[in-house]
Design a protein around this motif. Structure first.
Motif, PDB file in Angstrom:
ATOM      1  N   MET A 202      19.101 -53.378  24.345  1.00  8.92           N
ATOM      2  CA  MET A 202      18.304 -53.982  25.597  1.00  8.92           C
ATOM      3  C   MET A 202      18.786 -53.029  26.856  1.00  8.92           C
ATOM      4  N   VAL A 203      17.853 -52.712  27.609  1.00  6.26           N
ATOM      5  CA  VAL A 203      17.874 -51.838  28.781  1.00  6.26           C
ATOM      6  C   VAL A 203      17.240 -52.459  29.817  1.00  6.26           C
ATOM      7  N   ALA A 204      17.615 -52.513  30.898  1.00  2.79           N
ATOM      8  CA  ALA A 204      17.037 -52.963  32.196  1.00  2.79           C
ATOM      9  C   ALA A 204      17.449 -51.818  33.456  1.00  2.79           C
ATOM     10  N   THR A 205      16.505 -51.755  34.341  1.00  2.00           N
ATOM     11  CA  THR A 205      16.324 -50.993  35.284  1.00  2.00           C
ATOM     12  C   THR A 205      15.802 -51.702  36.641  1.00  2.00           C
ATOM     13  N   ALA A 206      16.413 -51.398  37.797  1.00  3.67           N
ATOM     14  CA  ALA A 206      15.961 -51.690  38.831  1.00  3.67           C
ATOM     15  C   ALA A 206      15.983 -50.808  40.118  1.00  3.67           C
ATOM     16  N   LEU A 207      15.229 -50.921  41.006  1.00  6.13           N
ATOM     17  CA  LEU A 207      14.887 -49.917  42.224  1.00  6.13           C
ATOM     18  C   LEU A 207      14.672 -50.529  43.228  1.00  6.13           C
ATOM     19  N   ASP A 208      15.203 -50.236  44.428  1.00  6.13           N
ATOM     20  CA  ASP A 208      14.755 -50.802  45.868  1.00  6.13           C
ATOM     21  C   ASP A 208      14.596 -49.700  46.753  1.00  6.13           C
ATOM     22  N   GLN A 209      13.477 -49.369  47.040  1.00 11.23           N
ATOM     23  CA  GLN A 209      13.414 -47.870  48.177  1.00 11.23           C
ATOM     24  C   GLN A 209      12.897 -48.210  49.367  1.00 11.23           C
ATOM     25  N   THR A 210      13.197 -47.463  50.355  1.00 14.45           N
ATOM     26  CA  THR A 210      12.471 -47.637  51.710  1.00 14.45           C
ATOM     27  C   THR A 210      12.448 -46.051  51.980  1.00 14.45           C
ATOM     28  N   ALA A 211      11.410 -45.457  52.539  1.00 11.00           N
ATOM     29  CA  ALA A 211      11.413 -44.118  52.688  1.00 11.00           C
ATOM     30  C   ALA A 211      10.159 -43.764  53.768  1.00 11.00           C
ATOM     31  N   GLU A 212      10.447 -42.856  54.852  1.00  9.51           N
ATOM     32  CA  GLU A 212       9.676 -42.388  55.532  1.00  9.51           C
ATOM     33  C   GLU A 212       8.832 -41.229  55.087  1.00  9.51           C
ATOM     34  N   ASP A 213       7.491 -41.370  55.412  1.00  8.32           N
ATOM     35  CA  ASP A 213       6.514 -40.093  54.827  1.00  8.32           C
ATOM     36  C   ASP A 213       5.981 -39.345  56.090  1.00  8.32           C
ATOM     37  N   PRO A 214       6.742 -38.122  55.688  1.00 10.27           N
ATOM     38  CA  PRO A 214       6.155 -37.083  56.862  1.00 10.27           C
ATOM     39  C   PRO A 214       4.907 -36.380  56.532  1.00 10.27           C
ATOM     40  N   GLY A 215       4.254 -36.579  55.532  1.00  5.32           N
ATOM     41  CA  GLY A 215       2.888 -36.288  55.163  1.00  5.32           C
ATOM     42  C   GLY A 215       2.763 -34.796  54.956  1.00  5.32           C
ATOM     43  N   ALA A 216       1.729 -34.259  54.580  1.00  2.00           N
ATOM     44  CA  ALA A 216       1.695 -32.788  54.515  1.00  2.00           C
ATOM     45  C   ALA A 216       1.330 -32.219  55.665  1.00  2.00           C
ATOM     46  N   ALA A 229       6.816 -33.217  61.083  1.00  5.04           N
ATOM     47  CA  ALA A 229       6.019 -34.207  60.462  1.00  5.04           C
ATOM     48  C   ALA A 229       4.529 -33.905  60.588  1.00  5.04           C
ATOM     49  N   GLY A 230       3.684 -34.341  59.505  1.00  5.01           N
ATOM     50  CA  GLY A 230       2.182 -34.249  59.627  1.00  5.01           C
ATOM     51  C   GLY A 230       1.499 -35.000  60.698  1.00  5.01           C
ATOM     52  N   THR A 231       0.306 -34.704  60.910  1.00  3.00           N
ATOM     53  CA  THR A 231      -0.496 -35.444  61.933  1.00  3.00           C
ATOM     54  C   THR A 231      -0.419 -37.027  61.785  1.00  3.00           C
ATOM     55  N   ASN A 232       0.135 -37.434  62.807  1.00  5.68           N
ATOM     56  CA  ASN A 232      -0.076 -39.323  63.121  1.00  5.68           C
ATOM     57  C   ASN A 232       1.194 -39.774  62.194  1.00  5.68           C
ATOM     58  N   ALA A 233       2.040 -38.915  61.394  1.00  8.52           N
ATOM     59  CA  ALA A 233       2.976 -39.527  60.548  1.00  8.52           C
ATOM     60  C   ALA A 233       4.085 -40.160  61.546  1.00  8.52           C
ATOM     61  N   ILE A 234       4.441 -39.714  62.634  1.00 10.43           N
ATOM     62  CA  ILE A 234       5.376 -40.531  63.353  1.00 10.43           C
ATOM     63  C   ILE A 234       4.961 -41.542  64.168  1.00 10.43           C
ATOM     64  N   SER A 235       3.729 -41.322  64.861  1.00  9.00           N
ATOM     65  CA  SER A 235       2.993 -42.231  65.892  1.00  9.00           C
ATOM     66  C   SER A 235       2.660 -43.637  65.027  1.00  9.00           C
ATOM     67  N   ARG A 236       2.238 -43.420  63.766  1.00  8.64           N
ATOM     68  CA  ARG A 236       1.774 -44.436  62.923  1.00  8.64           C
ATOM     69  C   ARG A 236       2.661 -45.011  61.890  1.00  8.64           C
ATOM     70  N   ASN A 237       3.951 -44.275  61.842  1.00 10.35           N
ATOM     71  CA  ASN A 237       5.107 -44.759  61.286  1.00 10.35           C
ATOM     72  C   ASN A 237       4.754 -44.804  59.673  1.00 10.35           C
ATOM     73  N   ALA A 238       4.241 -43.954  59.126  1.00 15.55           N
ATOM     74  CA  ALA A 238       3.823 -43.703  57.633  1.00 15.55           C
ATOM     75  C   ALA A 238       5.372 -43.921  57.064  1.00 15.55           C
ATOM     76  N   ARG A 239       5.249 -44.831  55.893  1.00 15.92           N
ATOM     77  CA  ARG A 239       6.234 -44.905  55.139  1.00 15.92           C
ATOM     78  C   ARG A 239       6.136 -45.821  53.979  1.00 15.92           C
ATOM     79  N   VAL A 240       6.921 -46.004  53.191  1.00 14.82           N
ATOM     80  CA  VAL A 240       6.678 -46.931  51.728  1.00 14.82           C
ATOM     81  C   VAL A 240       7.797 -47.645  51.773  1.00 14.82           C
ATOM     82  N   ASN A 241       7.493 -49.002  51.227  1.00 11.28           N
ATOM     83  CA  ASN A 241       8.467 -49.885  50.486  1.00 11.28           C
ATOM     84  C   ASN A 241       8.243 -50.169  49.225  1.00 11.28           C
ATOM     85  N   ARG A 242       9.359 -49.855  48.301  1.00 11.18           N
ATOM     86  CA  ARG A 242       9.147 -49.927  46.973  1.00 11.18           C
ATOM     87  C   ARG A 242      10.114 -50.820  46.035  1.00 11.18           C
ATOM     88  N   ASN A 243       9.696 -51.737  45.333  1.00 11.68           N
ATOM     89  CA  ASN A 243      10.677 -52.338  44.617  1.00 11.68           C
ATOM     90  C   ASN A 243      10.101 -52.455  43.029  1.00 11.68           C
TER      91      ASN A 243
END
Length: 663
Positions: A202-216, A229-243
Motif C-alpha cells: 500500500m502506498v499513499a502520497t500527499a502534497l500541499d503547495q502554494t507558489a507565486e508565478d513569475p511568468g515568462a 517577473a513577467g508582465t502583470n505577474a506582480i500586479s495581478r498576483n499570479a500564483r497557484v494553490n495546489r492540493n
C-alpha cells in the motif's frame, strides 16, 4: 535491474530497449531532493527543464515527445510504484515524486513505451525503497541561496511480515526571480505485508503547495533583467494553490511456481487553483479532480521446447472527473460569477500482452501489443451563449517487437519497432480557434490523435570489466502532429497538421577509473523537424515551412561527470558539466533561445559509528554565473515573439546535514 520494459525484473543490459535506471544512492548524492531535474540530466534523450517556477509543473520531453507542452507533462507516461500519475487524457505531473524514499527512477524511451498506452512517447517511473531489516529514524536539514530551506524526516524498518517506509518534508524558498516564492509540504508512505505466497503493498502520497508565478519573459525583458517577473505577474498576483492526495494498493499472489497474479487499484483527488495574468484584470482557473483506476496482470514464467519464456497479459481501467471553473480576478482575488463551468470526464480501457522468449542462448525476442479505447465527455453547465458540451472517442492498437543478439556475454546488439499514439488532452480540446465556429468555444471535435512509427537500433557493451557503453540510434515518423493553432497563453487552441520526423543518436558511458575515480558521460543528438508546410495563427497566419525545427526540442544535449570518493574518510566529490544547444520557441522558428554550458560542483562526507549514520554535503551550481534560458514556453504567440523565456538561476549554493539512527 529494471521492470518498466517487461513488467518483470530483468537486467537492462540484455533488453532490446533504451532504458536507464538511476539508483537511490545517486538520487541522494549531495542533491537537494527538490525535483526530477537534479538527476534526469544524466539520461540521454530525456529533457526535464527546471523552470525555476514552482507554480508550473516541470517541462518533460523524451526524444521530443512532450516538448510542445507549456505546462504539465504531455506525451510521456509518469508512474509511481506502478500507479499512473498520468491521467487518462494524457496529462500528468512529477511534483508528487518523493525523492527522499526513492529506491530508483527508470527512464524508458523508444517503441516499447507504447505498451503503456496513450501518450507514451516515453515512460518515467519512480519506485519507493523497502524498509531496512532494523527500525531506523532519520532527519535532514538543508538550505541555500534565495533563502531556501528544506527539512525532511523519515522512518523505516521491518517488523515480522510488515515492512514500512514513511517520509515527510517541507520546502520553502523566496525563489531566484521576483515573485517566485513557494512553500510545499509533502508526505509519502509505503507498507508491505507478506503472507505465505501473497504480498500486499500500500502506498499513499500527499502534497500541499502554494507558489507565486513569475511568468515568462519577452526577449527584451530577459535582456533587461532576467530575475524580474513577467508582465502583470506582480500586479495581478499570479500564483497557484495546489492540493493532491493519492493512495493505492497492489496485491500479488503466486498461483503456482510459474504463474503469478497481480491486482492494483488506486484513488486520488487534486485541487488546483491557478491565478493567471490573462484577461482585462486577471483570471482564476480552477480544477477539482477525482481520479481512480485498476489493473489486473497475469505473469507466466516457464519454458517452450526447453527454452525460457515469459508471458505477461492484463487489462487496466482509468477514470478522471474534472470540475473546471473560471472566474475573473481583480487585484489577484476571485471576482463575480463563473465565466466557465464544465464537468470533464475521461476514461480508458486497455488490454495488453507481452511475450519474451530466448529461442537460443544467443537471442532474446520480445513482442507485445496493447489496445486502447479512450473516451472524453464534456458537459458545459453554462450553455449560453454557446454550448461547450461534446464528446470524443478514440481507439488504437499498438504493436511492438524487439530482438537482442548476444555477440558475446559482454557485447549485445539490438533492434526494435513499434507504433504509438497520443490523444489531445482536455486542455487542447478547450478551444476551437476559429471564432466563426461556436464563437471559438470548445470542445474542438476536429482534433485527432497523432500516430507514430518508432524504429530503434543499438548496442550495449562492456568495454572492460568496469566500463559500460550504451549506444542507440532512432527514427520516429509521426502523422497528424498536434500543434498550437492560436497561441494565447492558457486559451491557446490546437489542431492537427502533417508529418514530423525525429532522428537521433544517444550515447551513455559509465567507467570506474583507477584511484577511486568514476567517469560518466551522456550525450544525445536529435534532428526534429516538420515534414509538411502548414499555416497557423490568426490571419494573416504564420507559415510553418517544411524543415522547420519542432519548438522546444534540442539538437544536442550533454552531461559529463567526474566523481571521486575516498572510502576511508567517507568523502566524495564530483564536477559536473551540462550542455544544451539552442531551441526555438514557436513553430515558425521566429524566436530562439540560445544554448548554454554550465558547470556544477558537489561534495559530501558520510560517517558511520555505533548505531549512527551521519552526512553533510555542499552543492554549487552554475559556477560561471552564466545568464541563460533554462526552459521555454512554446507558441505563446504565433504571429509575434511573445513571452516565452524562463531564465535559469545564476551562481547558487545548497548545503545540508543529516543523521540516521538504527535501533
Amino acid at each position: 535491474m529494471v521492470v518498466s520494459a517487461t513488467r518483470v525484473e530483468q537486467a537492462s543490459f540484455d533488453l532490446p530497449v533504451s532504458i536507464d535506471v538511476i539508483a537511490g544512492d545517486e538520487i541522494r548524492d549531495s542533491r537537494p531532493l527538490v525535483n526530477l531535474t537534479e538527476t534526469a540530466v544524466r539520461v540521454p534523450g530525456v529533457v526535464v527543464s527546471n523552470r525555476y517556477n514552482a507554480a508550473q509543473d516541470l517541462a518533460v520531453s523524451s526524444r521530443g515527445f512532450g516538448s510542445r507542452s507549456s505546462f504539465g507533462v504531455r506525451g510521456v507516461r509518469i508512474y509511481a510504484d506502478g500507479i499512473p500519475v498520468t491521467m487518462p487524457d494524457g496529462q500528468g505531473q512529477t511534483g508528487t515524486f518523493n525523492l527522499d524514499s526513492a529506491r530508483s527512477i527508470e527512464f524508458m524511451r523508444g517503441p516499447f513505451s507504447a505498451l503503456y498506452g496513450n501518450s507514451s512517447g516515453g515512460v518515467i517511473q519512480i519506485f519507493t525503497r523497502d524498509g531496512g531489516p532494523e527500525p531506523s529514524f532519520e532527519g535532514t536539514v538543508s538550505g541555500g541561496s534565495y533563502d531556501t530551506r528544506r527539512t525532511s524526516i523519515g522512518f523505516d524498518g521491518q517488523r515480522g511480515a510488515l515492512n514500512y517506509v514513511a517520509n515527510a518534508n517541507q520546502y520553502d524558498s523566496d525563489g531566484y526571480r521576483d515573485h517566485s516564492a513557494s512553500h510545499r509540504d509533502s508526505q509519502h508512505a509505503k507498507l508491505g505485508y507478506v503472507l505465505g505466497d501473497s504480498r500486499l503493498t500500500m502506498v499513499a502520497t500527499a502534497l500541499d503547495q502554494t507558489a507565486e508565478d513569475p511568468g515568462a519573459l519577452t526577449a527584451a525583458q530577459y535582456q533587461d533583467n532576467p530575475q524580474q517577473a513577467g508582465t502583470n505577474a506582480i500586479s495581478r498576483n499570479a500564483r497557484v494553490n495546489r492540493n493532491h492526495k493519492q493512495g493505492g494498493a497492489t496485491f500479488e499472489h503466486a498461483l503456482s511456481g510459474s504463474d503469478r497474479l497481480a491486482l492494483m487499484g488506486y484513488y486520488g483527488t487534486r485541487v488546483n487553483e491557478q491565478y493567471q495574468t490573462l484577461g482585462a484584470t486577471g483570471r482564476l482557473s480552477a480544477i477539482d479532480r477525482e481520479f481512480l483506476g485498476s489493473e489486473a496482470k497475469w505473469t507466466h514464467i516457464g519454458e517452450i521446447l526447453g527454452r525460457p519464456v515469459t508471458v505477461v497479459a492484463g487489462l487496466n481501467y482509468d477514470r478522471m472527473v474534472d470540475d473546471r471553473t473560471q472566474f475573473n480576478a481583480v487585484n489577484g482575488e476571485k471576482s463575480g460569477i463563473a465565466t466557465r463551468f464544465e464537468t470533464q470526464r475521461a476514461h480508458n480501457l486497455d488490454e495488453f500482452a507481452q511475450v519474451m522468449i530466448a529461442p537460443s542462448p544467443d537471442w532474446l525476442l520480445i513482442a507485445g501489443i496493447r489496445h486502447t479505447d479512450v473516451r472524453f465527455d464534456i458537459h458545459d453547465h453554462i450553455p449560453s451563449p454557446t454550448d461547450g458540451s461534446g464528446h470524443l472517442a478514440f481507439s488504437n492498437t499498438s504493436p511492438v517487437i524487439g530482438a537482442t543478439y548476444h555477440v558475446t556475454p559482454a557485447f549485445n546488439l539490438y533492434a526494435n519497432f513499434g507504433r504509438g499514439f497520443e490523444t489531445p488532452t482536455f486542455i487542447e480540446q478547450t478551444y476551437v480557434g476559429d471564432p466563426t465556429i461556436n464563437d471559438g468555444a470548445g470542445p474542438n471535435l476536429a482534433l485527432q490523435p497523432s500516430r507514430s512509427r518508432n524504429y530503434e537500433a543499438g548496442t550495449k557493451v562492456m568495454l572492460t570489466s568496469n566500463t559500460r557503453l550504451n549506444l542507440a540510434t532512432f527514427r520516429i515518423d509521426t502523422r497528424d502532429e498536434i500543434v498550437t493553432d492560436q497561441g494565447n497563453g492558457a486559451t491557446a487552441s490546437f489542431k492537427n497538421v502533417g508529418r514530423t520526423r525525429r532522428d537521433g543518436v544517444e550515447l551513455a558511458l559509465d567507467s570506474a577509473l583507477p584511484f577511486n575515480l568514476n567517469l560518466y558521460v551522456a550525450v544525445a543528438r536529435m534532428t526534429a523537424t516538420f515534414r509538411d508546410t502548414f499555416c497557423t495563427g490568426s490571419p494573416p497566419c504564420a507559415t510553418v515551412s517544411a524543415g522547420n525545427r519542432i519548438p522546444g526540442t534540442y539538437a544536442y544535449t550533454g552531461y559529463a561527470e567526474l566523481a571521486w570518493h575516498h572510502p576511508a574518510s567517507g568523502f566524495s566529490a564530483a564536477i559536473e558539466g551540462v550542455r544544451f544547444s539552442d531551441t526555438y520557441t514557436n513553430d515558425s522558428n521566429a524566436q530562439r533561445a540560445d544554448g548554454y554550458t554550465l558547470a556544477n560542483l558537489r561534495a559530501g562526507f558520510r560517517q558511520r559509528f555505533a548505531h549512527w549514520q551521519t552526512w553533510q554535503y555542499l552543492r554549487l551550481e552554475n559556477l560561471g554565473d552564466k545568464t541563460y534560458i533554462s526552459s521555454v514556453r512554446i507558441n505563446t504567440s504565433q504571429a509575434t515573439t511573445g513571452a516565452a523565456f524562463e531564465p535559469g538561476a545564476g551562481r547558487n549554493w545548497f548545503a545540508g546535514v543529516g543523521a540516521r539512527y538504527i535501533f
